[in-house]
Design an enzyme around this catalytic site. Structure first.
Site, mmCIF file in Angstrom:
data_model
loop_
_atom_site.group_PDB
_atom_site.id
_atom_site.type_symbol
_atom_site.label_atom_id
_atom_site.label_comp_id
_atom_site.label_asym_id
_atom_site.label_seq_id
_atom_site.Cartn_x
_atom_site.Cartn_y
_atom_site.Cartn_z
ATOM 1 N N TYR A 42 -15.163 55.484 58.535
ATOM 2 C CA TYR A 42 -16.624 55.628 58.354
ATOM 3 C C TYR A 42 -17.424 54.490 58.974
ATOM 4 O O TYR A 42 -18.641 54.612 59.134
ATOM 5 C CB TYR A 42 -17.017 55.678 56.862
ATOM 6 C CG TYR A 42 -16.502 56.839 56.071
ATOM 7 C CD1 TYR A 42 -15.856 57.910 56.666
ATOM 8 C CD2 TYR A 42 -16.679 56.876 54.688
ATOM 9 C CE1 TYR A 42 -15.378 58.964 55.914
ATOM 10 C CE2 TYR A 42 -16.208 57.928 53.931
ATOM 11 C CZ TYR A 42 -15.549 58.965 54.548
ATOM 12 O OH TYR A 42 -15.080 59.996 53.786
ATOM 13 N N HIS A 100 -6.269 59.685 53.985
ATOM 14 C CA HIS A 100 -7.503 60.438 54.280
ATOM 15 C C HIS A 100 -7.219 61.909 54.624
ATOM 16 O O HIS A 100 -7.859 62.818 54.124
ATOM 17 C CB HIS A 100 -8.254 59.767 55.429
ATOM 18 C CG HIS A 100 -9.714 60.059 55.445
ATOM 19 N ND1 HIS A 100 -10.629 59.204 55.983
ATOM 20 C CD2 HIS A 100 -10.419 61.114 54.979
ATOM 21 C CE1 HIS A 100 -11.845 59.713 55.847
ATOM 22 N NE2 HIS A 100 -11.738 60.886 55.246
HETATM 23 N N1 NAP Z 1 -12.188 62.692 52.209
HETATM 24 C C1 NAP Z 1 -12.858 63.274 53.177
HETATM 25 O O1 NAP Z 1 -12.265 63.827 54.129
HETATM 26 C C2 NAP Z 1 -14.369 63.294 53.125
HETATM 27 C C3 NAP Z 1 -15.075 64.164 53.966
HETATM 28 C C4 NAP Z 1 -16.460 64.180 53.867
HETATM 29 C C5 NAP Z 1 -17.109 63.342 52.987
HETATM 30 N N2 NAP Z 1 -16.396 62.470 52.207
HETATM 31 C C6 NAP Z 1 -17.077 61.550 51.252
HETATM 32 O O2 NAP Z 1 -17.970 62.294 50.459
HETATM 33 C C7 NAP Z 1 -19.261 61.716 50.537
HETATM 34 C C8 NAP Z 1 -20.314 62.772 50.334
HETATM 35 O O3 NAP Z 1 -20.306 63.698 51.408
HETATM 36 P P1 NAP Z 1 -21.497 63.797 52.470
HETATM 37 O O4 NAP Z 1 -22.206 62.494 52.496
HETATM 38 O O5 NAP Z 1 -20.944 64.292 53.741
HETATM 39 O O6 NAP Z 1 -22.367 64.990 51.880
HETATM 40 P P2 NAP Z 1 -23.218 65.246 50.531
HETATM 41 O O7 NAP Z 1 -23.094 64.116 49.573
HETATM 42 O O8 NAP Z 1 -22.882 66.614 50.065
HETATM 43 O O9 NAP Z 1 -24.683 65.332 51.093
HETATM 44 C C9 NAP Z 1 -25.366 64.233 51.608
HETATM 45 C C10 NAP Z 1 -26.649 64.756 52.239
HETATM 46 O O10 NAP Z 1 -27.435 65.421 51.252
HETATM 47 C C11 NAP Z 1 -28.701 64.802 51.136
HETATM 48 N N3 NAP Z 1 -29.005 64.628 49.714
HETATM 49 C C12 NAP Z 1 -28.450 63.731 48.862
HETATM 50 N N4 NAP Z 1 -28.975 63.854 47.628
HETATM 51 C C13 NAP Z 1 -29.894 64.851 47.706
HETATM 52 C C14 NAP Z 1 -30.765 65.427 46.771
HETATM 53 N N5 NAP Z 1 -30.819 64.995 45.509
HETATM 54 N N6 NAP Z 1 -31.575 66.432 47.183
HETATM 55 C C15 NAP Z 1 -31.549 66.856 48.462
HETATM 56 N N7 NAP Z 1 -30.732 66.340 49.422
HETATM 57 C C16 NAP Z 1 -29.909 65.339 49.028
HETATM 58 C C17 NAP Z 1 -28.605 63.459 51.830
HETATM 59 O O11 NAP Z 1 -29.824 63.157 52.508
HETATM 60 P P3 NAP Z 1 -30.716 61.866 52.082
HETATM 61 O O12 NAP Z 1 -29.990 60.667 52.581
HETATM 62 O O13 NAP Z 1 -31.998 62.125 52.781
HETATM 63 O O14 NAP Z 1 -30.863 61.898 50.587
HETATM 64 C C18 NAP Z 1 -27.486 63.664 52.833
HETATM 65 O O15 NAP Z 1 -27.986 64.140 54.055
HETATM 66 C C19 NAP Z 1 -19.276 61.037 51.913
HETATM 67 O O16 NAP Z 1 -20.329 60.095 52.039
HETATM 68 C C20 NAP Z 1 -17.902 60.452 51.932
HETATM 69 O O17 NAP Z 1 -17.882 59.237 51.169
HETATM 70 C C21 NAP Z 1 -15.030 62.468 52.237
#
Ligand code: NAP
Length: 270
Positions: A42, A100
């Site tokens: 990341y 991962h």
């Molecule tokens: N293990 C793996 O392979 C893997 C893969 C993907 C992700 N991850 C982990 O999971 C975490 C979360 O996934 P993600 O960041 O991809 O997606 P997510 O948490 O589902 O969504 C994040 C997005 O949603 C928006 N958001 C957040 N809170 C909100 C709310 N209350 N209302 C409306 N929109 C909102 C954010 O925009 P704003 O910034 O504008 O709020 C951001 O663009 C990652 O950061 C990472 O740490 C792990």
């Protein structure tokens, strides 16, 4: 933090790089987030460490997860990559270390990297260990190899539109909590009419309802955000209690909609 329990609500850090990333992390810590999810791939390990130090809190106040990239699973790279992660974050030990992604087409033998994960824990690089993006078959193989109690979670994509019922049932059966990544489907659930109605009734956001639902299903959640309002709304999910009828209604939203499905993905169950 001590013990084998992973804080139920954490902060995803994907994409939160540079000064803006650190500002978002500091804001999140100020709001109350203590569980921070990073990964070698990341580019946020450094920001996570900096934010922890700048917060003025103690190392022991935090629960930090990082993940070994699938390009570093081989014997030569695995442990040095974990030591590099510790240096990058600026800690002696992470709370949780995950694989991962499983090695694509077994380019690295499964036993090699699962045993390296255990060795990383034995060397004190990680307090707890687990996996990510493992389907049922690989979870079972992992448990056979390293023992039932060695692993503390499987981090996988889960949100209201991908509830992964087969994997979730299996994880429940073997007593392994799932950590839901992309729990907000990257914001795609925002306009869902059922979630909107339930959110309105509780006087909270749609995102908070989704997170409360996932936690009530037994999952750990790690939503990401850079906006103070969204960070606060998401954190508040920890205080929402949904009725069984609402839980049942949200369960009907599952449609097997998977957002993250790269070529290296294993065969998914759901
Ligand atoms: N293990 C793996 O392979 C893997 C893969 C993907 C992700 N991850 C982990 O999971 C975490 C979360 O996934 P993600 O960041 O991809 O997606 P997510 O948490 O589902 O969504 C994040 C997005 O949603 C928006 N958001 C957040 N809170 C909100 C709310 N209350 N209302 C409306 N929109 C909102 C954010 O925009 P704003 O910034 O504008 O709020 C951001 O663009 C990652 O950061 C990472 O740490 C792990």
């Amino acid at each position: 933090m001590t013990g084998n329990t992973i804080p139920k609500l954490g902060l995803g850090t994907y994409g939160r790089t540079g000064d803006e990333g650190i500002a978002a992390l500091l804001k999140a810590i100020e709001i109350g987030y203590r569980h921070l999810d990073t990964a070698q791939s990341y580019g946020t390990e450094q920001s996570v460490g900096q934010a922890m130090r700048r917060s003025g809190l103690e190392r022991g106040d935090f629960f930090v997860t990082t993940k070994v990239a699938d390009t570093r699973l081989d014997k030569a790279q695995f442990l040095p990559s974990v030591r590099a992660s510790l240096d990058m974050i600026g800690v002696d030990q992470v709370d949780l270390l995950l694989i991962h992604w499983p090695s694509y087409r077994d380019a690295v033998p499964f036993e090699d990297y699962m045993l390296a994960l255990v060795e990383a824990q034995q060397k004190g690089y990680a307090r707890l260990i687990g996996v990510s993006n493992y389907p049922i078959a690989l979870l079972d193989k992992a448990v056979d190899l390293v023992g039932k109690d060695a692993l503390v979670t499987n981090q996988v994509e889960i949100h209201p539109y991908l509830q992964a019922p087969k994997l979730a049932a299996h994880a429940r059966k073997i007593g392994l909590p799932l950590t839901a990544y992309q729990p907000l489907a990257k914001g795609e659930i925002a306009d869902d009419p059922i979630l909107k109605r339930i959110a309105k009734k509780h006087g909270v956001t749609v995102a908070a309802v989704a997170l409360a639902f996932l936690m009530a299903e037994g999952h750990i959640v790690i939503p990401a955000s850079s906006s103070e309002g969204n960070l606060r709304a998401n954190f508040a999910a920890g205080t929402i209690s949904l009725e069984e009828a609402e839980m049942a209604e949200i369960r009907t939203l599952d449609r097997g909609y998977r957002r993250i499905n790269p070529e290296k993905s294993p065969g998914w169950d759901d």
